[in-house]
Design a protein around this motif. Structure first.
Motif, PDB file in Angstrom:
ATOM      1  N   PHE A 114      47.925  41.828  39.362  1.00  0.00           N
ATOM      2  CA  PHE A 114      47.827  40.371  39.255  1.00  0.00           C
ATOM      3  C   PHE A 114      46.384  40.014  38.982  1.00  0.00           C
ATOM      4  CE2 PHE A 114      51.134  40.434  42.892  1.00  0.00           C
ATOM      5  CZ  PHE A 114      52.130  40.801  41.997  1.00  0.00           C
ATOM      6  N   ALA A 115      46.173  39.189  37.969  1.00  0.00           N
ATOM      7  CA  ALA A 115      44.824  38.697  37.695  1.00  0.00           C
ATOM      8  C   ALA A 115      44.820  37.189  37.869  1.00  0.00           C
ATOM      9  CB  ALA A 115      44.402  39.073  36.287  1.00  0.00           C
ATOM     10  N   LEU A 116      43.868  36.701  38.653  1.00  0.00           N
ATOM     11  CA  LEU A 116      43.697  35.260  38.805  1.00  0.00           C
ATOM     12  C   LEU A 116      42.888  34.772  37.617  1.00  0.00           C
ATOM     13  CD1 LEU A 116      42.792  35.065  42.611  1.00  0.00           C
ATOM     14  CD2 LEU A 116      45.039  34.820  41.526  1.00  0.00           C
TER      15      LEU A 116
ATOM     16  N   ASP B 128      41.324  31.337  35.208  1.00  0.00           N
ATOM     17  CA  ASP B 128      40.992  29.904  35.224  1.00  0.00           C
ATOM     18  C   ASP B 128      40.907  29.315  33.822  1.00  0.00           C
ATOM     19  OD1 ASP B 128      38.584  30.784  34.222  1.00  0.00           O
ATOM     20  OD2 ASP B 128      37.344  29.758  35.706  1.00  0.00           O
ATOM     21  N   GLY B 129      41.513  29.988  32.866  1.00  0.00           N
ATOM     22  CA  GLY B 129      41.490  29.503  31.487  1.00  0.00           C
ATOM     23  C   GLY B 129      40.485  30.265  30.649  1.00  0.00           C
ATOM     24  N   ALA B 130      39.360  30.630  31.265  1.00  0.00           N
ATOM     25  CA  ALA B 130      38.310  31.312  30.517  1.00  0.00           C
ATOM     26  C   ALA B 130      38.029  32.711  31.046  1.00  0.00           C
ATOM     27  CB  ALA B 130      37.024  30.486  30.575  1.00  0.00           C
ATOM     28  N   THR B 131      38.148  32.864  32.364  1.00  0.00           N
ATOM     29  CA  THR B 131      37.814  34.159  32.941  1.00  0.00           C
ATOM     30  C   THR B 131      38.938  34.616  33.861  1.00  0.00           C
ATOM     31  OG1 THR B 131      36.082  35.406  34.069  1.00  0.00           O
ATOM     32  CG2 THR B 131      36.520  33.209  34.891  1.00  0.00           C
ATOM     33  N   ALA B 132      38.852  35.874  34.333  1.00  0.00           N
ATOM     34  CA  ALA B 132      39.927  36.427  35.157  1.00  0.00           C
ATOM     35  C   ALA B 132      39.349  37.399  36.173  1.00  0.00           C
ATOM     36  CB  ALA B 132      40.955  37.131  34.286  1.00  0.00           C
ATOM     37  N   VAL B 133      39.996  37.459  37.337  1.00  0.00           N
ATOM     38  CA  VAL B 133      39.581  38.330  38.434  1.00  0.00           C
ATOM     39  C   VAL B 133      40.816  39.086  38.922  1.00  0.00           C
ATOM     40  CG1 VAL B 133      38.869  38.270  40.850  1.00  0.00           C
ATOM     41  CG2 VAL B 133      37.671  36.852  39.183  1.00  0.00           C
ATOM     42  N   PRO B 134      40.734  40.418  39.042  1.00  0.00           N
ATOM     43  CA  PRO B 134      41.934  41.171  39.460  1.00  0.00           C
ATOM     44  C   PRO B 134      42.148  41.139  40.967  1.00  0.00           C
ATOM     45  CG  PRO B 134      40.102  42.683  39.138  1.00  0.00           C
ATOM     46  CD  PRO B 134      39.585  41.307  38.768  1.00  0.00           C
ATOM     47  N   LEU B 135      43.403  41.193  41.379  1.00  0.00           N
ATOM     48  CA  LEU B 135      43.731  41.482  42.782  1.00  0.00           C
ATOM     49  C   LEU B 135      44.048  42.981  42.869  1.00  0.00           C
ATOM     50  CD1 LEU B 135      45.839  38.338  43.754  1.00  0.00           C
ATOM     51  CD2 LEU B 135      43.395  38.754  44.087  1.00  0.00           C
ATOM     52  N   GLN B 136      44.299  43.439  44.100  1.00  0.00           N
ATOM     53  CA  GLN B 136      44.541  44.872  44.308  1.00  0.00           C
ATOM     54  C   GLN B 136      45.897  45.281  43.709  1.00  0.00           C
ATOM     55  OE1 GLN B 136      43.132  46.547  48.171  1.00  0.00           O
ATOM     56  NE2 GLN B 136      45.290  46.706  48.579  1.00  0.00           N
ATOM     57  N   PRO B 137      45.966  46.371  42.955  1.00  0.00           N
ATOM     58  CA  PRO B 137      47.245  46.781  42.342  1.00  0.00           C
ATOM     59  C   PRO B 137      48.318  47.102  43.391  1.00  0.00           C
ATOM     60  CG  PRO B 137      45.419  48.069  41.435  1.00  0.00           C
ATOM     61  CD  PRO B 137      44.873  47.286  42.591  1.00  0.00           C
ATOM     62  N   ALA B 138      49.566  46.911  43.011  1.00  0.00           N
ATOM     63  CA  ALA B 138      50.700  47.216  43.890  1.00  0.00           C
ATOM     64  C   ALA B 138      51.773  47.918  43.079  1.00  0.00           C
ATOM     65  CB  ALA B 138      51.258  45.921  44.488  1.00  0.00           C
ATOM     66  N   GLN B 139      52.729  48.496  43.777  1.00  0.00           N
ATOM     67  CA  GLN B 139      53.883  49.054  43.071  1.00  0.00           C
ATOM     68  C   GLN B 139      55.154  48.436  43.625  1.00  0.00           C
ATOM     69  OE1 GLN B 139      54.907  53.348  43.265  1.00  0.00           O
ATOM     70  NE2 GLN B 139      54.896  53.271  41.043  1.00  0.00           N
TER      71      GLN B 139
ATOM     72  N   GLY C  28      44.268  27.700  21.847  1.00  0.00           N
ATOM     73  CA  GLY C  28      44.279  26.334  22.382  1.00  0.00           C
ATOM     74  C   GLY C  28      45.240  26.160  23.542  1.00  0.00           C
ATOM     75  N   THR C  29      45.711  27.282  24.118  1.00  0.00           N
ATOM     76  CA  THR C  29      46.605  27.214  25.280  1.00  0.00           C
ATOM     77  C   THR C  29      45.999  28.056  26.397  1.00  0.00           C
ATOM     78  OG1 THR C  29      47.877  29.045  24.321  1.00  0.00           O
ATOM     79  CG2 THR C  29      48.741  26.830  24.000  1.00  0.00           C
ATOM     80  N   PRO C  30      44.871  27.604  26.974  1.00  0.00           N
ATOM     81  CA  PRO C  30      44.190  28.405  28.004  1.00  0.00           C
ATOM     82  C   PRO C  30      45.097  28.672  29.193  1.00  0.00           C
ATOM     83  CG  PRO C  30      43.301  26.175  27.942  1.00  0.00           C
ATOM     84  CD  PRO C  30      44.195  26.309  26.749  1.00  0.00           C
ATOM     85  N   TYR C  31      44.904  29.839  29.790  1.00  0.00           N
ATOM     86  CA  TYR C  31      45.792  30.300  30.850  1.00  0.00           C
ATOM     87  C   TYR C  31      45.139  30.136  32.213  1.00  0.00           C
ATOM     88  CZ  TYR C  31      49.409  33.003  33.063  1.00  0.00           C
ATOM     89  OH  TYR C  31      50.461  33.371  33.860  1.00  0.00           O
ATOM     90  N   ALA C  32      45.661  29.221  33.040  1.00  0.00           N
ATOM     91  CA  ALA C  32      45.145  29.019  34.400  1.00  0.00           C
ATOM     92  C   ALA C  32      46.269  29.278  35.389  1.00  0.00           C
ATOM     93  CB  ALA C  32      44.621  27.594  34.564  1.00  0.00           C
ATOM     94  N   GLY C  33      46.093  30.317  36.185  1.00  0.00           N
ATOM     95  CA  GLY C  33      47.143  30.710  37.119  1.00  0.00           C
ATOM     96  C   GLY C  33      47.032  32.204  37.308  1.00  0.00           C
TER      97      GLY C  33
END
Ligand code: AMP
Ligand code: GLY
Length: 410
Positions: free
Chosen positions: A186-188, A190-201, A251-256
């Motif tokens: 999972f990567a958090l 904000d439209g421009a940048t991203a931060v990973p969470l810890q991987p899971a299976q 033109g469809t930035p991704y926030a989530g």
């Protein structure tokens, strides 16, 4: 901060639990919620896929952050409506959520961004399907192009079964089979940048030994002791950041949260699918380990300020979750059965509710396919697994089933 979570499953209960532990959260609301969520948040009836109803509720509650859990509201434009009402929203726009809502769209973005994934063809007619099956060969992978809650995919070596599934869907994506262990990252964003969470299976098949039909997920664990050191950084560089940049360019930035479902093949990580939301039940274990207060992270995503946040921190140790499913899941599940044994405490384990509700007498009953997601924690995966199964053994739900091999080989 007043926070409203949209959804009613195990993922939303885990989100509410983590948000409830964040001292910056002054009020926690959830709509529509379930019987477990009602113990940690104020629940409100709402049709979660109705953008106007959700935005009106958020406005009425004075919510400062809305967190949209499931994919269907996102694809329906709930995040757009909340933002249009002037409220910060964690969750992509309907346009950006097509990364999950349409497999064909996801493939198009991946091709444009140079993201490694399975070769694929979009097929409508029987002839197209036959040609694609023969081009890729067995095992065959046939995916319904629309939203199907993880259940629209058939992986089989039986050509007739593959053809039957494609005939049953309006439009399918037929693709190359990817061999290798699966990882959810999972990567958090904000439209421009991203931060990973810890991987899971995650464990997708219904029965032990990865047998039986695909489900939404029967269990999960984190961290992955066997995963290569470079995994997260490589996936960020090769998959997540190129995708986030491509969506911004369009033109469809991704926030989530961008959920990359990956196969670790001999030629490196390749994307099996993207989801526009947190994985369920992986969220239960990832958020259990997350030490950084959750609301601040999600608010930063919603307001384009993620680059200012310190990297998420984790607690040592491991978490394992085991899903207790209703009779006949993943087919048409039996609902309305009493769920008992929830009040007996078990050390280092707790129950997350998924498909539960209260009956007329206020007792907890099953209300969905995946009823509970039991979480165990411990210093390592083996200890966390033992804690989770000790609590699963206390749960009583007529006709229920669960896998007995979650995280057994980790
Ligand atoms: P999806 O809904 O796309 O995540 O697919 C559900 C499950 O089907 C995945 O978690 C995989 O186990 C399996 N699957 C999907 N696509 C592939 C593929 N190209 N190769 C191998 N397995 C796949
Ligand atoms: N656990 C798989 C999913 O959330 O799609």
């Amino acid at each position: 901060m007043r926070v409203l979570v949209i959804g009613s499953g195990g993922r939303e209960h885990a989100l509410c639990r983590a948000l409830g532990l964040d001292p910056s959260v002054s009020e926690l609301h959830c709509a529509p919620g379930n019987a477990g969520i009602a113990a940690v948040a104020t629940v409100h009836p709402v049709v979660p896929t109705d953008p106007r109803a959700v935005a009106a509720l958020a406005t009425r509650l004075g919510a400062e952050l809305v967190v949209v859990g499931p994919e269907a509201p996102l694809v329906a434009g709930v995040a757009d409506a909340v933002r249009a009402a002037g409220i910060a929203c964690f969750g992509p726009s309907a346009q950006a959520a097509r990364i999950e809502g349409s497999k064909a769209f996801a493939k198009d973005v991946m091709t444009a961004a140079g993201v490694p994934t399975a070769g694929a063809r979009v097929c409508v007619t029987r002839q197209e399907a036959e040609a694609a099956l023969d081009a890729f060969g067995a095992p065959y992978v046939v995916k319904d192009d629309g939203l199907a809650a993880g259940k629209g995919v058939v992986v089989t070596s039986d050509r007739d079964e593959a053809l039957a599934h494609s005939a049953a869907c309006e439009r399918v994506v037929i693709e190359e089979y990817l061999d290798g262990p699966e990882v959810s990252l999972f990567a958090l964003c904000d439209g421009a940048t991203a931060v990973p969470l810890q991987p899971a299976q995650d464990f997708k098949r219904a029965y032990d030994g990865d047998e039986g039909p695909n489900t939404g997920g029967m269990g999960a664990y984190t961290p992955l002791p066997w995963a290569p050191q470079w995994l997260t950084e490589r996936v960020m560089d090769e998959v997540v950041l190129p995708t986030v940049r491509e969506l911004a360019r369009r033109g469809t930035p991704y926030a989530g949260v961008l959920y990359a479902g990956l196969a670790l093949t001999s030629s490196g990580p390749r994307v099996i699918e993207f989801n526009a939301r947190f994985g369920d039940p992986e969220t239960q274990v990832v958020l259990d380990r997350l030490e950084t207060p959750l609301a601040g992270l999600l608010y930063a995503c919603a307001t384009g300020t993620l680059a200012d946040e310190p990297a998420p921190r984790y607690r040592d140790g491991a978490a394992v979750t085991v899903v207790v499913a209703a009779e006949n899941y993943p087919g048409d599940p039996v609902k309305g059965d009493r769920v008992e044994g929830l009040s007996t405490p078990v050390k280092d384990a707790y129950v997350i509710h998924a498909g539960t509700a209260f009956d007329a007498e206020g007792r907890v009953v099953s209300a969905g396919g995946r009823v509970l997601s039991v979480v165990g924690t411990g210093p390592d995966v083996a200890a966390a697994r033992a804690a989770a199964y000790a609590l699963v053994d206390r749960v009583r739900l007529r006709g229920s089933h669960h896998r007995s091999d979650i995280a057994a080989r980790a």
